[in-house]
Design a protein around this motif. Sequence first.
Motif: not given
Length: 356
Positions: A305-330
């Motif tokens: 379901e997560q994969l389907r919803e993510g693909l649906d979002v990418l198809v629907e919207r020209e821009t999306v928000w994502f969290t880049p995160g910060l590798p803890f080693i940095v």
Amino acid sequence: MFAESVTAIASIPDWLRLVAVPVFAWAAYHDVRTRRVANVTWLPLFALGFVLLAVEGWAALSAPVGSFVRYRFAVRVVVSLGVVAPLGFLFWRLGGFGGADAKALVALAVLFPTYPTYDLPWATLPLEPSSLGVFSLTVLTNTVLVGLAFPLVLAVHNLLAGERSWLMFVGRSIDSARVDEEYGRLLETPSGRSRGGLDLDALRMYLRWRGTTLGALLATPTRHRDPASITETHHPGDGTVETGRPATDGGRATADGDTEETDDGEEADASPTSGTTPTTDHDDPWGAAAFLADIEGSAYGTSPEQLREGLDVLVERETVWFTPGLPFIVPMFVGLLVAFGFGDVLFATFRAVGLV
């Protein structure tokens, strides 16, 4: 003469401990680029740490029985190996750490149970050692403080880019067609904003499994949504961003938005960014369940379901928000540098306000 001047600044074990700086610098750089750090990275630090632990342990045992030197060394080793090191394993088991993060913290615990000291002509470093004297604990607390500053840095970046949203502290926006070039997790689902969006490593694994690209998928969403279009699958890899592009079985959008033939002669869908999710019903839209059932292991805990919803979002919207995160080693690398130079930031803060 040279040996005397060197040992006048620091002991040989403390000089050797400086090897942690280039190792963590390389690991932090590699973690930012690939979100992967090879296990062999930490082996030199483990080996060096155990050797130095034996050397300093023998020196402590050589002190008179009941002396404070023995007691102090024993307490610091117990805290470092019995508290700091297990924290790495615990955070990994709880999902807060990656495997490399946990190994890095354990390596610090083994290598730095005590404070290194460097007597320079203008000062003795670290400037602000903690009263407990467990250097690995100091690096850990410094790391946490550096990590807490990351949302502020992200917010400033978003403000300068003209983005003003509550998401500005946890993510940033990007063109949907470029999201496969980033590490992190989508902050959007078809029903709204969420921290539980699609992991972008899992997205890349899915695309490679299908032998397609994100551009082809966005250009022909109806075709890709049909699981019957999956006629051949490939090894998914581990989700790392790669410079090479996999073989594609889909089309791509032309500059003027018209249709273009795909590799197998089919026409690409017109208006690839139509703003609506295809409504054709399938038993397994996008082949999401088939993908997760076919691969060995898990795609970073991603559900169909997560994969389907993510693909649906990418198809629907020209821009999306994502969290880049910060590798803890940095932040761990930054925390290590701060610990070597300044010392324990948290302890110094507590002392400044009279709490210690």
